[in-house]
Design a protein around this motif. Structure first.
Motif, PDB file in Angstrom:
ATOM      1  N   LEU A  91       0.839  -1.190   0.000  1.00 39.82           N
ATOM      2  CA  LEU A  91       0.000   0.000   0.000  1.00 39.82           C
ATOM      3  C   LEU A  91       0.878   1.246   0.000  1.00 39.82           C
ATOM      4  O   LEU A  91       1.896   1.310   0.686  1.00 39.82           O
ATOM      5  CB  LEU A  91      -0.918  -0.005   1.231  1.00 39.82           C
ATOM      6  CG  LEU A  91      -1.843  -1.215   1.342  1.00 39.82           C
ATOM      7  CD1 LEU A  91      -2.648  -1.142   2.636  1.00 39.82           C
ATOM      8  CD2 LEU A  91      -2.779  -1.306   0.160  1.00 39.82           C
ATOM      9  N   SER A  92       0.478   2.239  -0.763  1.00 37.34           N
ATOM     10  CA  SER A  92       1.276   3.452  -0.936  1.00 37.34           C
ATOM     11  C   SER A  92       1.294   4.275   0.348  1.00 37.34           C
ATOM     12  O   SER A  92       0.246   4.705   0.856  1.00 37.34           O
ATOM     13  CB  SER A  92       0.694   4.290  -2.076  1.00 37.34           C
ATOM     14  OG  SER A  92       1.293   5.566  -2.111  1.00 37.34           O
ATOM     15  N   GLN A 130      -2.577   1.634 -13.202  1.00 38.23           N
ATOM     16  CA  GLN A 130      -2.905   2.801 -14.010  1.00 38.23           C
ATOM     17  C   GLN A 130      -3.511   3.920 -13.166  1.00 38.23           C
ATOM     18  O   GLN A 130      -3.300   5.095 -13.427  1.00 38.23           O
ATOM     19  CB  GLN A 130      -3.888   2.398 -15.111  1.00 38.23           C
ATOM     20  CG  GLN A 130      -4.323   3.530 -16.030  1.00 38.23           C
ATOM     21  CD  GLN A 130      -3.240   3.917 -17.014  1.00 38.23           C
ATOM     22  OE1 GLN A 130      -2.328   3.140 -17.255  1.00 38.23           O
ATOM     23  NE2 GLN A 130      -3.339   5.117 -17.569  1.00 38.23           N
ATOM     24  N   ASP A 131      -4.274   3.537 -12.145  1.00 38.25           N
ATOM     25  CA  ASP A 131      -4.987   4.527 -11.347  1.00 38.25           C
ATOM     26  C   ASP A 131      -5.099   4.026  -9.913  1.00 38.25           C
ATOM     27  O   ASP A 131      -5.007   2.815  -9.634  1.00 38.25           O
ATOM     28  CB  ASP A 131      -6.376   4.782 -11.943  1.00 38.25           C
ATOM     29  CG  ASP A 131      -6.963   6.115 -11.470  1.00 38.25           C
ATOM     30  OD1 ASP A 131      -6.268   6.842 -10.750  1.00 38.25           O
ATOM     31  OD2 ASP A 131      -8.115   6.404 -11.834  1.00 38.25           O
ATOM     32  N   ALA A 132      -5.320   4.954  -8.972  1.00 36.23           N
ATOM     33  CA  ALA A 132      -5.423   4.607  -7.554  1.00 36.23           C
ATOM     34  C   ALA A 132      -6.313   5.612  -6.842  1.00 36.23           C
ATOM     35  O   ALA A 132      -6.303   6.801  -7.159  1.00 36.23           O
ATOM     36  CB  ALA A 132      -4.044   4.570  -6.904  1.00 36.23           C
ATOM     37  N   VAL A 133      -7.071   5.103  -5.875  1.00 33.01           N
ATOM     38  CA  VAL A 133      -7.935   5.927  -5.029  1.00 33.01           C
ATOM     39  C   VAL A 133      -7.667   5.543  -3.583  1.00 33.01           C
ATOM     40  O   VAL A 133      -7.538   4.356  -3.259  1.00 33.01           O
ATOM     41  CB  VAL A 133      -9.428   5.720  -5.359  1.00 33.01           C
ATOM     42  CG1 VAL A 133     -10.306   6.498  -4.379  1.00 33.01           C
ATOM     43  CG2 VAL A 133      -9.728   6.133  -6.784  1.00 33.01           C
ATOM     44  N   TYR A 150      -6.748   0.088  -6.159  1.00 31.37           N
ATOM     45  CA  TYR A 150      -5.840   0.264  -7.288  1.00 31.37           C
ATOM     46  C   TYR A 150      -6.374  -0.484  -8.511  1.00 31.37           C
ATOM     47  O   TYR A 150      -7.019  -1.530  -8.377  1.00 31.37           O
ATOM     48  CB  TYR A 150      -4.436  -0.262  -6.959  1.00 31.37           C
ATOM     49  CG  TYR A 150      -3.793   0.375  -5.752  1.00 31.37           C
ATOM     50  CD1 TYR A 150      -4.235   1.592  -5.228  1.00 31.37           C
ATOM     51  CD2 TYR A 150      -2.716  -0.240  -5.123  1.00 31.37           C
ATOM     52  CE1 TYR A 150      -3.639   2.170  -4.130  1.00 31.37           C
ATOM     53  CE2 TYR A 150      -2.103   0.330  -4.007  1.00 31.37           C
ATOM     54  CZ  TYR A 150      -2.577   1.530  -3.515  1.00 31.37           C
ATOM     55  OH  TYR A 150      -1.984   2.099  -2.423  1.00 31.37           O
ATOM     56  N   LYS A 151      -6.054   0.050  -9.703  1.00 39.06           N
ATOM     57  CA  LYS A 151      -6.570  -0.536 -10.939  1.00 39.06           C
ATOM     58  C   LYS A 151      -5.480  -0.560 -12.016  1.00 39.06           C
ATOM     59  O   LYS A 151      -4.757   0.427 -12.194  1.00 39.06           O
ATOM     60  CB  LYS A 151      -7.779   0.268 -11.434  1.00 39.06           C
ATOM     61  CG  LYS A 151      -8.645  -0.463 -12.446  1.00 39.06           C
ATOM     62  CD  LYS A 151      -9.932   0.324 -12.664  1.00 39.06           C
ATOM     63  CE  LYS A 151     -10.934  -0.464 -13.496  1.00 39.06           C
ATOM     64  NZ  LYS A 151     -12.204   0.249 -13.653  1.00 39.06           N
ATOM     65  N   GLU A 209       6.952   9.695  -7.597  1.00 39.13           N
ATOM     66  CA  GLU A 209       6.793   8.372  -8.179  1.00 39.13           C
ATOM     67  C   GLU A 209       6.920   7.317  -7.093  1.00 39.13           C
ATOM     68  O   GLU A 209       7.871   7.299  -6.322  1.00 39.13           O
ATOM     69  CB  GLU A 209       7.850   8.142  -9.257  1.00 39.13           C
ATOM     70  CG  GLU A 209       7.645   6.844 -10.021  1.00 39.13           C
ATOM     71  CD  GLU A 209       8.569   6.735 -11.218  1.00 39.13           C
ATOM     72  OE1 GLU A 209       8.989   5.618 -11.535  1.00 39.13           O
ATOM     73  OE2 GLU A 209       8.877   7.777 -11.817  1.00 39.13           O
ATOM     74  N   SER A 210       5.941   6.441  -6.998  1.00 41.48           N
ATOM     75  CA  SER A 210       5.887   5.458  -5.932  1.00 41.48           C
ATOM     76  C   SER A 210       5.991   4.060  -6.520  1.00 41.48           C
ATOM     77  O   SER A 210       5.279   3.725  -7.465  1.00 41.48           O
ATOM     78  CB  SER A 210       4.581   5.604  -5.141  1.00 41.48           C
ATOM     79  OG  SER A 210       4.429   4.539  -4.231  1.00 41.48           O
ATOM     80  N   GLU A 211       6.884   3.250  -5.943  1.00 41.25           N
ATOM     81  CA  GLU A 211       7.013   1.876  -6.408  1.00 41.25           C
ATOM     82  C   GLU A 211       5.728   1.091  -6.173  1.00 41.25           C
ATOM     83  O   GLU A 211       5.415   0.179  -6.939  1.00 41.25           O
ATOM     84  CB  GLU A 211       8.184   1.202  -5.688  1.00 41.25           C
ATOM     85  CG  GLU A 211       9.544   1.766  -6.070  1.00 41.25           C
ATOM     86  CD  GLU A 211      10.674   1.003  -5.404  1.00 41.25           C
ATOM     87  OE1 GLU A 211      10.372   0.010  -4.713  1.00 41.25           O
ATOM     88  OE2 GLU A 211      11.840   1.384  -5.588  1.00 41.25           O
ATOM     89  N   SER A 212       4.985   1.445  -5.131  1.00 40.69           N
ATOM     90  CA  SER A 212       3.741   0.739  -4.840  1.00 40.69           C
ATOM     91  C   SER A 212       2.721   0.914  -5.955  1.00 40.69           C
ATOM     92  O   SER A 212       1.878   0.039  -6.172  1.00 40.69           O
ATOM     93  CB  SER A 212       3.156   1.227  -3.517  1.00 40.69           C
ATOM     94  OG  SER A 212       4.068   1.084  -2.469  1.00 40.69           O
ATOM     95  N   LEU A 213       2.778   2.063  -6.676  1.00 41.84           N
ATOM     96  CA  LEU A 213       1.769   2.370  -7.685  1.00 41.84           C
ATOM     97  C   LEU A 213       2.224   2.082  -9.109  1.00 41.84           C
ATOM     98  O   LEU A 213       1.447   2.241 -10.047  1.00 41.84           O
ATOM     99  CB  LEU A 213       1.359   3.843  -7.568  1.00 41.84           C
ATOM    100  CG  LEU A 213       0.761   4.267  -6.223  1.00 41.84           C
ATOM    101  CD1 LEU A 213       0.491   5.752  -6.217  1.00 41.84           C
ATOM    102  CD2 LEU A 213      -0.507   3.486  -5.925  1.00 41.84           C
TER     103      LEU A 213
END
Length: 613
Positions: free
Chosen positions: A194-195, A228-231, A248-249, A220-224
């Motif tokens: 998790l970010s 493509q997208d995150a909420v 996350y998607k 820039e986060s390695e988790s993400l």
């Protein structure tokens, strides 16, 4: 002439944008555009909308997939009229002219458009959102397990938004410390994390964070990277957020409806989690009150030793680290644990107390970790253990030095952020608990003797608080006595006082049982004394205060006081002879007798003769 662009099909950010005649608008896949289009067929810089000579126009930026206006390819600068539809890849945008403030033109039948924010005063749910939301709410109303509610919330948002990965992280604790973490699907626990950036943004703002909506300074986060997208949505409760819901998607982006749905689920989940936490807190408090004499729930006294103790408690309460409380029996270790809980961020959660020395060793594992129905003879139903009951709160393990080796292994696993299994269970449970342990034993000595695990010992002593014995803060004795007299006055119906001689006798006693023994002595004196004044004869002390064969500690003043008492006893309280034994002058002995408040008890005075002054 004011105008607006509204995305009526596909994904784009922002979904509604008011046009400014003085500022041209760019559309494309790059985040540098005014309107970012989340479509693989859109170019990085695809089209431009601008105002010239009283008209709005659109221009294609020489793209391979072209720009369309009402289905016709835009080759030169084309004029935009109210209701025109712009087509870029799979995205459709409606051009609207705003007259007399804000207007809204309904899109053609079959298309769905987000109404502008200023026209929406409430949340509208679509038909496909109602069914999963209703299912989740129905489940949450009946559920008594907070972990099950979180797991259902993750499954609900992941299923409806078609997310690749969803997770939950507790926000009650410090960032550096391990928090409760649940993920969906469970098989993704090792693959993704998790970010921290999103978590901290939610913690700081208390609002949802959506990557697609444009987070300008997000590093820039390695988790993400795989997504493509995150909420990230907070689960808000009274006093701050309980946790953060991550969704996350991969491959595609979320829509505004998806984000709104996540916020709704998170809101309902937070309400039920707060309710369950309050229930657990009330149950734990009720259990604590039933199992303890209602004498005191606070530390009484303002001596230097207790002031230092209060400072240590304040520092330790501010973090989540494990605390080891050491001190003699009856010194007030449980009151220190209670103060730690009340001053911590977990104060609204339950505080569960377990005395490891008072539980039968064969049942200690079941008591701490619970058991399933039929796990052993007499287990007629399943039962939650104390670790699970203390979720979101504090678990106080008193006399942890008496814990069995098998339980020590399981406790160590929990402290390392891992789960546990109830006796007879097959499913692992995780609990978000702060552990506070206490013992009167020398755990280092217990480790050397092989009776206590060394790894657990080092894991427990992250923060160590030493509770001073009563003899080391004897100046607090009058305040403690008055406190107990006030408490017991309610039970006997009248307020009693202590005579000066009785108070002096209490001051001279060594108090091997500490504050607990003092409470018992005062209770007995209040109940058994005849008048309103408690005299020396009413004090039920185990021995004469000076009949000890060693000093109460190695402090110089305690050793000196002990030696003076021994000399006075041997000489029948003859100061001249006692001074010769101690090799000091009689005047010096008189000064020290007054300094240490050493007086002859009534039994010695009645049974022996001798010079007293």
């Amino acid at each position: 002439m004011r105008a607006r662009l509204v995305i009526v099909r596909g994904d784009g950010t922002p979904p509604v944008f008011d046009l400014d005649p003085t500022a041209p608008v760019t559309l494309g896949r790059s985040r540098e555009n005014t309107v970012v289009l989340h479509d693989e067929h859109a170019s990085r810089a695809h089209a431009k909308v601008y105002h010239d000579a009283g008209r709005w126009l659109i221009k294609d930026c020489g793209t391979r997939n072209h720009t369309f206006l009402n289905g016709i390819r835009v080759q030169d600068d084309a004029v935009l009229l109210d209701g025109h539809e712009i087509g870029i890849g799979g995205v459709r945008l409606r051009f609207l002219v705003l007259n007399n403030g804000v207007t809204w033109t309904r899109p053609p039948q079959g298309e769905v458009a987000e109404p502008p924010e200023e026209d929406s005063g409430h949340t509208t749910l679509h038909a496909d959102e109602l069914a999963p939301l209703h299912e989740f709410m129905s489940m949450a109303l009946k559920e008594t397990d907070s972990h099950a509610i979180v797991a259902k919330a993750l499954a609900t948002v992941a299923g409806h938004t078609r997310a690749t990965f969803a997770g939950y992280l507790s926000l009650d604790d410090d960032e550096e410390q391990p928090c409760l973490r649940l993920v969906h699907p469970e098989t993704a626990e090792v693959d993704w994390s998790l970010s921290k950036q999103l978590t901290e943004r939610v913690r700081a703002s208390g609002r949802a964070v959506w990557i697609k909506a444009g987070v300008e300074d997000l590093e820039e986060s390695e988790s993400l990277l795989p997504f493509q997208d995150a909420v990230c949505v907070p689960l808000q409760a009274e006093g701050g957020p309980l946790g953060a819901l991550h969704v996350y998607k991969s491959g595609r982006c979320f829509t505004q409806d998806h984000v709104r749905f996540c916020e709704l689920v998170a809101g309902y989940a937070a309400v039920h989690l707060a309710r369950l936490r309050q229930n657990r807190s009330l149950i734990a408090e009720n259990s604590w009150l039933r199992g303890h004499a209602p004498i005191s729930d606070q530390i009484i006294g303002d001596s230097p030793a207790l002031k230092q103790l209060h400072q240590l408690i304040g520092k330790a309460a501010a973090c989540r680290s494990t605390v080891l409380i050491q001190g003699e029996t009856g010194a007030g270790k449980e009151l220190v644990a209670l103060a730690l809980h009340r001053q911590s961020r977990r104060c609204k959660g339950p505080m569960v107390v377990a005395n490891c020395g008072a539980i039968v060793p064969t049942l200690l594992e079941s008591e701490l970790f619970g058991h399933c129905e039929g796990a052993f003879t007499g287990a007629t139903s399943s039962r939650k253990g104390l670790f699970e009951q203390a979720d979101d709160g504090t678990l106080f393990l008193d006399e942890i030095g008496d814990m069995t080796p098998d339980c020590q292994v399981k406790v160590l696993r929990v402290l390392e952020g891992k789960g546990f299994r109830p006796v007879g269970g097959t499913k692992e449970i995780k609990s978000d608990v702060r552990l506070v342990a206490a013992t009167h034993k020398d755990l280092a000595q217990e480790v050397r003797a092989g009776r206590f695990r060394q790894d657990l010992y080092f894991r427990l002593r992250v923060l160590v608080i030493m509770v001073p014995p009563l003899r080391d803060h004897i100046e607090d004795l009058p305040a403690l006595v008055n406190h107990f007299l006030d408490k017991f006055a309610v039970e006997c119906g009248r307020r009693k006082t202590l005579s000066p001689a009785a108070l002096q006798r209490l001051r001279g006693y060594s108090w091997p049982g500490n504050v607990r023994e003092l409470r018992t002595v005062i209770e007995s004196a209040v109940m058994m004394s005849d008048g309103d004044m408690i005299e020396v004869r009413d004090l039920c002390l185990q021995d004469t205060p000076f009949a000890v064969d060693q000093p109460v500690s190695l402090k110089l003043e305690h050793v000196e006081a002990w030696a003076i008492r021994q000399a006075m006893q041997k000489t029948g309280w003859n100061q001249t002879q006692a001074a010769k034994i101690l090799d000091i002058s009689r005047e010096t002995l008189s000064v020290k007798l007054r300094k240490y408040e050493i007086v002859r008890d009534s039994a010695a005075r009645n049974g022996r003769g001798g010079e007293e002054t």
